[in-house]
Design an enzyme around this catalytic site. Structure first.
Site, short mmCIF file in Angstrom:
data_model
loop_
_atom_site.label_atom_id
_atom_site.label_comp_id
_atom_site.label_asym_id
_atom_site.label_seq_id
_atom_site.Cartn_x
_atom_site.Cartn_y
_atom_site.Cartn_z
N CYS A 2 79.71 -21.75 1.36
CA CYS A 2 80.39 -22.85 2.20
C CYS A 2 79.83 -24.19 1.78
O CYS A 2 78.72 -24.50 1.36
CB CYS A 2 80.18 -22.76 3.82
N ARG A 27 81.12 -23.18 -3.90
CA ARG A 27 80.47 -22.54 -2.91
C ARG A 27 81.26 -21.76 -1.90
O ARG A 27 80.55 -21.16 -1.07
CB ARG A 27 79.83 -23.83 -2.10
N TRP A 75 83.00 -19.83 2.52
CA TRP A 75 82.83 -18.36 2.23
C TRP A 75 82.65 -17.63 3.56
O TRP A 75 81.53 -17.82 4.25
CB TRP A 75 81.59 -18.16 1.29
N ASN A 99 77.46 -25.09 7.46
CA ASN A 99 77.28 -24.23 6.47
C ASN A 99 75.88 -23.33 6.58
O ASN A 99 74.87 -24.29 7.21
CB ASN A 99 77.02 -24.91 5.05
N GLY A 100 75.92 -22.16 6.91
CA GLY A 100 74.82 -21.49 7.40
C GLY A 100 75.15 -20.25 8.34
O GLY A 100 76.34 -19.96 8.24
N GLU A 479 72.16 -8.49 -17.75
CA GLU A 479 72.83 -9.74 -17.88
C GLU A 479 74.37 -9.50 -18.38
O GLU A 479 75.21 -10.22 -17.61
CB GLU A 479 72.14 -10.59 -18.57
N LYS A 483 77.66 -10.22 -15.83
CA LYS A 483 78.66 -11.28 -16.40
C LYS A 483 80.00 -10.59 -16.37
O LYS A 483 81.06 -11.09 -15.84
CB LYS A 483 78.17 -11.80 -17.74
N GLU A 486 81.54 -9.25 -12.82
CA GLU A 486 81.63 -10.22 -11.66
C GLU A 486 83.04 -11.29 -11.93
O GLU A 486 83.50 -11.48 -10.97
CB GLU A 486 80.42 -11.03 -11.45
N HIS A 502 69.77 11.66 -19.98
CA HIS A 502 69.25 12.13 -18.70
C HIS A 502 70.34 12.09 -17.52
O HIS A 502 69.89 12.23 -16.47
CB HIS A 502 68.01 11.46 -18.46
N LYS A 601 78.87 -19.63 -5.24
CA LYS A 601 77.64 -19.68 -6.14
C LYS A 601 76.43 -20.02 -5.32
O LYS A 601 75.32 -19.24 -5.92
CB LYS A 601 78.11 -21.13 -7.16
#
Ligand code: F6R
Length: 606
Positions: A2, A27, A75, A99-100, A479, A483, A486, A502, A601
């Site tokens: 947010c 965000r 978000w 935001n929170g 990584e 990448k 996502e 295995h 983000k």
């Protein structure tokens, strides 16, 4: 997670709010909304979707005109993305953006329902707006103080009271918020890029401090209502740095930013060819004093920590434990004052990493953060901070932040190894000199994306994929896999190459491409054996290795080479093709590369 903004001044505030929100869309982009004082009334417009959807809606329903307002890009946490759950929330008297997460919102809601309040949305935020209304008796400051005594959780709030049509009130706890000032105007924002079009001067609000923004300036108060003075900061990057320039997406721009970001990050920390971390108080003596090192972070930042572990253990022979922050904080880790806990975070606001830092401090460990955003909570609360100088990273998928985090880990590892007499001064100088060569090598790789574009064209219709590697290459392949998944939405896993047999090799068919990373000389032949095993089972194989390596032409379908450098440093160059493959695959699949679905983000909730 947010983004919130607010504006008071002579400009048309809808324009300012929408512009500022567009810089915070990374965000969250589930919905957007604004509230503006228009003819003394608080008017709101909100829409599910991105800011462009809000703009479209306003074109149909009419825009808002005024000089004081707040805005939000969401978000979703409580309540699905919808018009009604979009911020701002409140009523004709008090309206807020948030935001929170308000943890005790159910209790507050029950209290308010008993008082006769009704609720439209499923959000936690609406309870705060109505609680403010309930406590308000003509003095906004007192109402805010009473509310922050009651609510539990995290918040950055922008608040409008009907009785004060030329003011914005703001308060924060555990969610970031800046207050910026220009000529006859002031702003609030979750992050600096939102205000750069208008001013570079800003203040950082501390826990539970309250700001009152008026056309003629800003006042700050502590949580007891006492007026306080605060130190002004000046942003060290401009609006251009937060723009895409001629690139089609932020992600590819940020991949191209990497050489200069590494140079800017390492150059001030190298003195006479030796690593120098004294800017944060990390002397060789202090480095020598640690018995154990912990690295705690989330996602990509944690992957940088995994590379850090390999490099520190190999060069300095000190035990390093890497933890995902959300696990570390609940696993009751064994820490002492002889330990160093390194927190890694681009945003410096990741809720779990911040709590892990607080836990480490409570247990007496020394804390060092590697953070990109100046003045962020993690940077401010840790004992020592080494800022990465990547500039703003806007794309949700992190690239340049990872790269500069790696570069700082190398400096720490070399300094630790030298301090502990595990390498000679000559060897230390040699490694530092190699690190200084990396930016040119990244530049060369980025300049030739053809092979990566070709691989992306082969992967575009794939649904599952494996990344494999050994040692540092395994850390790196994690990584690469993150990448790709996502931003392309292709399911991918990274596996230690030697572990495939295995169990996981049973998944390998011609439908399961494999990207193998083999840059470590002493492990090369072993990885190639694993590569042949998956090739023999029909997989389409891409091999990433360094130039000059003799690769059996039958081993892989496509070989991507990167310039050769000391094995220890190979992750910094070998990650670039992995970033490019993920980027081009996402582009070919027609995805929103910079704003992948369901993500945001800065993860300020746990
Ligand atoms: C992935 C990505 C995330 C972040 C993670 C931590 O591309 O960006 O995995 O690395 O959310 O964020 P910071 O570094 O801000 O703590």
């Amino acid at each position: 997670m947010c983004g919130i903004v607010g504006y008071v001044g002579s400009k048309e505030c809808t324009e300012v709010l929408l512009n500022s929100l567009s810089k915070l869309e990374y965000r969250g982009y589930d919905s957007a909304g604004i509230a503006v004082f228009e003819n003394g009334e608080i008017k709101t417009r909100k829409a599910k979707g991105k800011i462009a959807d809000l703009v479209n809606k306003m074109e149909k329903e009419g825009t808002l005109s005024g000089h004081c307002g707040i805005g939000h890009t969401r978000w979703a946490t409580h309540g699905e993305p919808s018009d009604v759950n979009s911020h701002p929330h409140g009523n004709a008297n008090v309206t807020i953006v948030h935001n929170g997460i308000i943890e005790n919102y159910k209790k507050i809601k029950e209290f308010l329902v008993r008082k006769g309040y009704t609720f439209e949305s499923e959000t936690d935020t609406e309870t705060v707006a109505k609680l403010l209304d309930c406590f308000y008796e003509g003095n906004p400051l007192q109402a805010i103080q009473r509310v922050i005594d009651e609510v539990e959780g995290s918040y950055a709030l922008g608040i409008m009271f009907k009785d004060y049509p030329d003011r914005i009130y703001a308060v924060r706890k555990d969610s970031p918020l800046i207050v910026a000032v220009g000529e006859g105007e002031s702003f609030i924002a979750s992050d600096v890029p939102a205000i750069l079009k208008y001013t570079k001067n800003y203040y950082l609000l501390d826990q539970d401090e309250i700001a009152i923004l008026k056309p003629d300036g800003v006042e700050f108060y502590d949580d007891h209502g006492t007026r306080i003075k605060k130190q002004m900061h000046i942003a060290d990057f401009d609006e251009e740095a937060a723009k895409k320039g001629n690139f089609p997406h932020y992600m590819i721009k940020e991949i191209h930013d990497q050489p200069s970001a590494v140079k800017t990050t390492i150059t001030p920390r190298i003195t006479n060819g030796m690593p120098d971390l004294t800017e944060c108080g990390m002397t060789y003596d202090r480095l020598k004093s640690y018995e154990n090192i912990f690295v705690v972070a989330c996602g990509t930042a944690m992957h940088a920590g995994l590379v850090g572990k390999y490099v520190i253990e190999k060069t300095a022979r000190i035990k390093v434990t890497v933890d995902v922050a959300s696990e570390f904080r609940y696993r009751d880790p064994i820490l002492s004052e002889k330990d160093l806990v390194i927190l890694v975070s681009q945003s410096g606001e990741t809720a779990d990493t911040l709590e892990a830092l607080r836990l480490a401090k409570r247990n007496g460990a020394d804390t060092l953060s590697i953070v990109n955003v100046k003045g962020s909570s993690i940077a401010r609360e840790s004992d020592m901070v080494l800022y990465t100088h990547a500039g703003p990273e806007i794309s949700v998928a992190s690239t340049k932040a990872y790269m500069v985090q790696l570069s700082v880990f190398y400096l720490i590892a070399f300094a630790l190894a030298y301090a502990n007499e595990k390498i000679t001064e000559d060897e230390c100088r040699r490694l530092v000199a190699q690190l200084q060569e990396v930016p040119d090598q990244i530049e060369a790789i980025v300049a030739k994306p053809d092979d990566c574009q070709y691989v992306a064209s082969k992967l575009v219709n794939t649904e599952n994929l494996l990344y494999i590697g050994r040692g540092l290459d395994y850390a790196l392949s994690m990584e690469g896999s993150l990448k790709l998944k996502e931003i392309s939405y292709i399911h991918s896993e990274s596996y230690a190459a030697g572990e495939l047999k295995h169990g996981t090799i049973s998944l390998v068919t011609e439908e399961m491409p494999v990207i193998a990373v083999a840059t470590q000389r002493e492990l090369f032949d072993k990885t190639i054996s694993n590569v042949k095993e998956v090739k023999a089972r029909g997989a389409y194989v891409v091999l990433v290795t360094h130039e000059g390596k003799d690769v059996d032409p039958d081993a892989a379908d496509c070989v991507i080479t990167v310039p050769s450098i000391d094995d220890l440093l190979m992750p910094m160059t070998a990650v670039v093709p992995l970033q490019l493959i993920a980027y081009y695959t996402s582009v070919l699949r027609g995805n929103d590369v910079d704003k992948p679905r369901n993500l945001a983000k800065s993860v300020t909730v746990e």
